[in-house]
Write a protein that holds these residues in place. Structure first.
Motif, PDB file in Angstrom:
ATOM      1  N   PHE A 213       2.925   5.309 -13.663  1.00 57.36           N
ATOM      2  CA  PHE A 213       1.892   4.542 -14.376  1.00 57.36           C
ATOM      3  C   PHE A 213       2.609   3.620 -15.364  1.00 57.36           C
ATOM      4  N   PHE A 214       2.224   2.370 -15.369  1.00 56.97           N
ATOM      5  CA  PHE A 214       2.849   1.413 -16.264  1.00 56.97           C
ATOM      6  C   PHE A 214       1.880   0.266 -16.494  1.00 56.97           C
ATOM      7  N   GLU A 215       2.258  -0.605 -17.427  1.00 59.41           N
ATOM      8  CA  GLU A 215       1.402  -1.741 -17.776  1.00 59.41           C
ATOM      9  C   GLU A 215       2.183  -3.033 -17.589  1.00 59.41           C
ATOM     10  N   ARG A 216       1.514  -3.988 -16.946  1.00 56.18           N
ATOM     11  CA  ARG A 216       2.104  -5.301 -16.705  1.00 56.18           C
ATOM     12  C   ARG A 216       1.024  -6.365 -16.883  1.00 56.18           C
ATOM     13  N   THR A 217       1.487  -7.619 -16.907  1.00 56.98           N
ATOM     14  CA  THR A 217       0.556  -8.737 -16.988  1.00 56.98           C
ATOM     15  C   THR A 217       0.438  -9.376 -15.612  1.00 56.98           C
ATOM     16  N   LEU A 218      -0.798  -9.511 -15.158  1.00 57.49           N
ATOM     17  CA  LEU A 218      -1.075 -10.088 -13.842  1.00 57.49           C
ATOM     18  C   LEU A 218      -2.197 -11.098 -14.016  1.00 57.49           C
ATOM     19  N   HIS A 219      -1.950 -12.289 -13.539  1.00 58.54           N
ATOM     20  CA  HIS A 219      -2.932 -13.376 -13.688  1.00 58.54           C
ATOM     21  C   HIS A 219      -3.279 -13.578 -15.175  1.00 58.54           C
ATOM     22  N   ASP A 220      -2.234 -13.481 -16.015  1.00 57.28           N
ATOM     23  CA  ASP A 220      -2.386 -13.662 -17.469  1.00 57.28           C
ATOM     24  C   ASP A 220      -3.293 -12.619 -18.115  1.00 57.28           C
ATOM     25  N   LYS A 221      -3.406 -11.460 -17.467  1.00 56.15           N
ATOM     26  CA  LYS A 221      -4.235 -10.394 -18.018  1.00 56.15           C
ATOM     27  C   LYS A 221      -3.418  -9.105 -18.057  1.00 56.15           C
ATOM     28  N   PRO A 222      -3.463  -8.387 -19.198  1.00 56.74           N
ATOM     29  CA  PRO A 222      -2.782  -7.093 -19.236  1.00 56.74           C
ATOM     30  C   PRO A 222      -3.491  -6.095 -18.334  1.00 56.74           C
ATOM     31  N   MET A 223      -2.704  -5.359 -17.552  1.00 63.09           N
ATOM     32  CA  MET A 223      -3.285  -4.426 -16.607  1.00 63.09           C
ATOM     33  C   MET A 223      -2.565  -3.090 -16.655  1.00 63.09           C
ATOM     34  N   ARG A 224      -3.326  -2.059 -16.332  1.00 62.98           N
ATOM     35  CA  ARG A 224      -2.788  -0.718 -16.155  1.00 62.98           C
ATOM     36  C   ARG A 224      -2.613  -0.499 -14.655  1.00 62.98           C
ATOM     37  N   ILE A 225      -1.414  -0.082 -14.239  1.00 59.43           N
ATOM     38  CA  ILE A 225      -1.081  -0.008 -12.815  1.00 59.43           C
ATOM     39  C   ILE A 225      -0.662   1.410 -12.476  1.00 59.43           C
ATOM     40  N   ALA A 226      -1.206   1.910 -11.375  1.00 64.38           N
ATOM     41  CA  ALA A 226      -0.790   3.208 -10.814  1.00 64.38           C
ATOM     42  C   ALA A 226      -0.045   2.944  -9.513  1.00 64.38           C
TER      43      ALA A 226
END
Length: 460
Positions: free
Chosen positions: A115-128
């Protein structure tokens, strides 16, 4: 110097304790509320990831993701956040979903979750990220599901609000209970202080040590022992004043009369200086004994802390004592007059008569032959005035302060005084809540002492 307050000290330590404990409690509540909320949101991501893993198909080593558009929309459906997924083959080929998300895929071991957090399409996201076993050679397909942070931000705000409310719900009752406890603990001390305030020489009742905390009981017991010694000393003082009044006045009166008779009778001329010194010493000793007894009586009355409760008209008191001082004034070649207007005060008549007597005696002794002495009483608004003035040589203003000191006489002062007249006046005035002051005359001649009493309030 500011006295230290036990209540203020307790409250300070309470405030410091709450300042440390409340933030710690808020942080604990915040963690306890937020962690499960975020874990539940992560589990929702894993549910979507597991659903995608079930859709994967392995056909003789060829992995594919046969997913319809309706199924993809269902996996992305969310009322608050935007959901994006991606599935890549062991060779890194995109099987479905977002290529931009797939580019963020980390190396994920088989069967492991990241689980980590990145920016996608200029939006912060939580990723599994999940490494799903696929293919025939133990290869791994990487499944990623990403979600914007709306629900997580809301969870953080809710956890923060809950932590603050929880901390307040903890702090306010604690502070209230602590205040009640402090007041309850200090109440016996205040009760003891009230009992001490009611003590006087006539009422030296021991304070009940059973009503105070054990930490203060020793102090109260020591105070009770002091009260017992004070009661004994006060009794001894009363006995001394009563006995001295009888034992001293009579002998000195006899000595004074005998000295006067010896001086007036026929005697050898060489004895004249000795008889004059004897007569002067007798006069001074008699006056000193009277003043010392007055001083002791004044201090005894002050020690008893009895408020002056008798309503007295200073005009009548001064008029009643006129006959006592007219003869000494005539003998000194002086004109003693009275300018008396109604002047009521609350006081002790014996002490006030002594006050007037000391003022008139000082004027007769020090004003000189031919002086005019006037006793005045009047009421001016909220002040009742008593003044004794003369037109004698007066006293320099620089020496006025010295006159209020006991046993202090000016250089070259006339008379047989001992320096106790004005100090006794000041003590009696203070006992009655009055102020004694020496008026500064417009010229160098004359002397005036004025006593300002509070005027009694009119009866309802």
């Amino acid at each position: 110097m500011t006295r230290r307050s036990l209540k203020r000290t307790f409250l300070l330590w309470l405030a410091l304790s709450l300042a440390v404990l409340v933030p710690l409690a808020a942080a604990g509540i915040y963690g306890l509320v937020l962690t499960p909320a975020l874990d539940s949101l992560d589990r929702a991501l894993t549910d979507t990831t597991v659903a995608l893993s079930y859709i994967l198909e392995d056909n003789q080593g060829q992995v594919s993701l046969p997913i319809s558009e309706q199924t993809a929309q269902a996996l992305r459906a969310d009322l608050i956040d935007e959901t994006v997924f991606s599935v890549t083959s062991p060779a890194g080929q995109l099987l479905g979903g977002s290529a931009e998300l797939a580019a963020l895929a980390p190396a994920t071991p088989s069967g492991q979750w990241l689980f980590f957090e990145r920016t996608l399409h200029d939006k912060p996201m939580r990723i599994a990220a999940y490494g799903h076993p696929c293919g025939s050679d133990g290869d791994i397909c990487t499944i990623l599901v990403a979600e914007t942070m709306g629900k997580r931000d809301a969870a953080v705000r809710a956890a923060l609000l809950g932590a603050l409310l929880g901390a307040l719900a903890l702090a306010l009752p604690l502070a209230t209970l602590a205040l009640l406890a402090i007041n309850r603990v200090l109440r016996p001390l205040q009760h003891t202080a009230d009992e001490m305030g009611r003590l006087s020489v006539r009422n030296l009742t021991p304070i009940d040590a059973g009503s105070v905390p054990s930490e203060v009981a020793g102090f109260v017991q020591a105070l009770n022992a002091l009260l017992a010694r004070l009661q004994q000393a006060a009794g001894a003082q009363h006995a001394f004043v009563a006995n001295a009044a009888h034992q001293l006045r009579t002998p000195w009166a006899i000595v004074r009369v005998e000295a006067s008779e010896l001086l007036a009778s026929e005697h050898p001329p060489p004895m004249q200086p000795a008889l004059e010194r004897l007569h002067l010493a007798a006069e001074r000793g008699s006056r000193l004994a009277q003043q010392l007894l007055s001083l002791a009586r004044t201090e005894s009355t002050a020690l008893e802390a009895r408020p002056p409760a008798e309503l007295i008209d200073l005009r009548q008191l001064a008029a009643a004592s006129a006959d006592q001082w007219l003869h000494p004034a005539l003998q000194a070649g002086q004109d003693l007059g009275f300018d008396l207007a109604p002047a009521q005060v609350y006081g002790h008549p014996v002490l006030l008569d002594e006050l007037i007597g000391n003022l008139v005696h000082n004027a007769i002794v020090h004003a000189g032959q031919g002086a005019r002495i006037t006793v005045r009483t009047r009421t001016e608004g909220s002040v009742t005035l008593l003044a004794v003035e003369d037109d004698g040589p007066g006293v320099p203003a620089a020496e006025h302060e010295q006159l209020w000191q006991r046993f202090s006489r000016r250089d070259g002062a006339s008379g047989t005084g001992s320096g106790l007249g004005l100090p006794i006046v000041a003590d009696i005035a203070k006992l009655h809540g009055a102020t004694a002051e020496i008026d500064k005359q417009p010229g160098a001649k004359g002397f005036c002492v004025r006593i300002s009493f509070p005027t009694p309030a009119p009866a309802n």
